[in-house]
Design a protein around this motif. Structure first.
Motif, PDB file in Angstrom:
ATOM      1  N   ASP A  80       4.503   5.446  -2.524  1.00 48.60           N
ATOM      2  CA  ASP A  80       4.365   6.167  -1.129  1.00 48.60           C
ATOM      3  C   ASP A  80       3.980   7.546  -1.222  1.00 48.60           C
ATOM      4  O   ASP A  80       3.033   8.299  -0.383  1.00 48.60           O
ATOM      5  CB  ASP A  80       5.551   5.964  -0.664  1.00 48.60           C
ATOM      6  CG  ASP A  80       5.794   4.510  -0.336  1.00 48.60           C
ATOM      7  OD1 ASP A  80       5.047   3.634  -0.296  1.00 48.60           O
ATOM      8  OD2 ASP A  80       6.988   4.069   0.085  1.00 48.60           O
ATOM      9  N   PRO A 180      12.569  -3.871   5.419  1.00 47.30           N
ATOM     10  CA  PRO A 180      12.137  -3.359   4.134  1.00 47.30           C
ATOM     11  C   PRO A 180      13.236  -3.086   3.312  1.00 47.30           C
ATOM     12  O   PRO A 180      14.500  -2.513   3.814  1.00 47.30           O
ATOM     13  CB  PRO A 180      11.501  -2.148   4.254  1.00 47.30           C
ATOM     14  CG  PRO A 180      11.001  -2.360   5.850  1.00 47.30           C
ATOM     15  CD  PRO A 180      11.946  -2.948   6.669  1.00 47.30           C
ATOM     16  N   ARG A 186       6.481   1.599   1.597  1.00 44.90           N
ATOM     17  CA  ARG A 186       6.368   1.930   3.115  1.00 44.90           C
ATOM     18  C   ARG A 186       4.908   2.563   3.642  1.00 44.90           C
ATOM     19  O   ARG A 186       4.878   2.631   4.804  1.00 44.90           O
ATOM     20  CB  ARG A 186       7.528   3.100   3.757  1.00 44.90           C
ATOM     21  CG  ARG A 186       8.877   1.986   3.586  1.00 44.90           C
ATOM     22  CD  ARG A 186       9.954   3.043   3.663  1.00 44.90           C
ATOM     23  NE  ARG A 186      11.341   2.206   4.138  1.00 44.90           N
ATOM     24  CZ  ARG A 186      11.750   1.324   3.177  1.00 44.90           C
ATOM     25  NH1 ARG A 186      11.378   0.945   2.024  1.00 44.90           N
ATOM     26  NH2 ARG A 186      12.984   0.768   3.702  1.00 44.90           N
ATOM     27  N   ARG A 192       4.965  -1.031   7.068  1.00 47.38           N
ATOM     28  CA  ARG A 192       5.178  -0.001   8.100  1.00 47.38           C
ATOM     29  C   ARG A 192       5.094  -0.935   9.432  1.00 47.38           C
ATOM     30  O   ARG A 192       6.097  -0.428  10.338  1.00 47.38           O
ATOM     31  CB  ARG A 192       3.821   0.797   8.104  1.00 47.38           C
ATOM     32  CG  ARG A 192       3.690   1.776   7.237  1.00 47.38           C
ATOM     33  CD  ARG A 192       2.677   3.113   7.603  1.00 47.38           C
ATOM     34  NE  ARG A 192       1.570   2.485   8.117  1.00 47.38           N
ATOM     35  CZ  ARG A 192       0.629   2.232   7.295  1.00 47.38           C
ATOM     36  NH1 ARG A 192       0.531   2.287   6.190  1.00 47.38           N
ATOM     37  NH2 ARG A 192      -0.604   1.860   7.797  1.00 47.38           N
ATOM     38  N   GLU A 195       8.839  -2.470   9.818  1.00 43.11           N
ATOM     39  CA  GLU A 195       9.711  -1.431  10.289  1.00 43.11           C
ATOM     40  C   GLU A 195       9.388  -0.881  11.427  1.00 43.11           C
ATOM     41  O   GLU A 195      10.432  -0.614  12.223  1.00 43.11           O
ATOM     42  CB  GLU A 195       9.307  -0.202   9.046  1.00 43.11           C
ATOM     43  CG  GLU A 195      10.811   0.699   8.880  1.00 43.11           C
ATOM     44  CD  GLU A 195      10.510   1.554   7.772  1.00 43.11           C
ATOM     45  OE1 GLU A 195      11.728   1.758   7.029  1.00 43.11           O
ATOM     46  OE2 GLU A 195       9.489   1.844   7.226  1.00 43.11           O
TER      47      GLU A 195
END
Length: 231
Positions: A80, A180, A186, A192, A195
């Protein structure tokens, strides 16, 4: 079948490098570097995608016993931070460094090379052409699969035993139902999205406690190709 034609073009020892795990929504990206012996090379080495899990396991054990093998692992948090391209380049660099003595030349699967000091050549579809790269593909794939099987014990709801972290429908559905884990990437759109939807649903669920047992809605967004297909 891959051969050693490309290896013969360069000063030895020649290492083959490949990775596994660019596309999954969860888990690390793993790279391997392999320098094959002059003789007694394990039979059956091929592009890891063409081999069964049991064949990869057998070959991986033989390669560790007979060849020089290095492995590099970059976890989800660093993926990430760096993005998947540079995380993959770092994993490849770590794998070559793990060999110990520097190889005379490195053959890398793909069309990009890490920023390193090793003499190297990128070969598109190298795992189908170079025996050293094919060997590295076997080690990288088997190593990553074993990591995901271990993680599946702690997180059985995501189906990692079967999907190894790739974004199949069952895995994505579990993301929206359970959210997650720290192992999820992420920076990847499906993670994403899950989330964000769960975060937006929390105030509504807090105001309507009787709805807390309902899972978040699973969106009809098409699955990105990069997270749907194995390496």
């Amino acid at each position: 079948m891959p051969g050693r034609k490309h290896e013969a073009l360069h000063p030895g020892p020649v290492a083959g490098v490949d990775e596994a795990g660019r596309g999954p929504l969860a888990g690390p990206v793993v790279a391997a570097a392999v320098i094959l012996p002059a003789r007694n090379v394990p039979r059956g080495i091929d592009d890891s995608k063409k081999l069964s899990a049991s064949e990869r396991e057998r070959l991986c054990g033989l390669l560790h016993a007979r060849a020089r093998v290095g492995v590099g692992i970059v976890e989800a948090e660093e993926i990430d931070r760096l993005n998947i391209h540079w995380a993959t380049m770092k994993a490849m660099t770590l794998a070559v460094e793990a060999l110990g003595d520097a190889p005379g030349h490195v053959l890398v699967d793909g069309n990009r090379l890490p920023r390193w000091g090793f003499a190297a050549t990128a070969i598109v579809s190298g795992d189908a052409l170079s025996l050293s790269i094919a060997a590295a593909s076997v080690v990288a794939k088997h190593t990553r699969d074993q990591i995901m099987l271990a993680h599946a014990e702690a997180h059985p709801e995501y189906g990692w035993r079967e999907n190894k972290g790739y974004g199949c429908p069952a895995h994505r559905r579990a993301l929206f139902e359970h959210g997650p884990t720290p192992l999820h990437r992420r920076s990847y759109a499906p993670v994403r999205e899950a989330e964000a939807i769960r975060a937006s649903a929390r105030p509504l669920l807090a105001a309507n406690p009787e709805q807390t047992a309902e899972p978040c809605a699973f969106p009809a967004t098409p699955l990105p190709l990069e997270s749907a297909l194995p390496d």
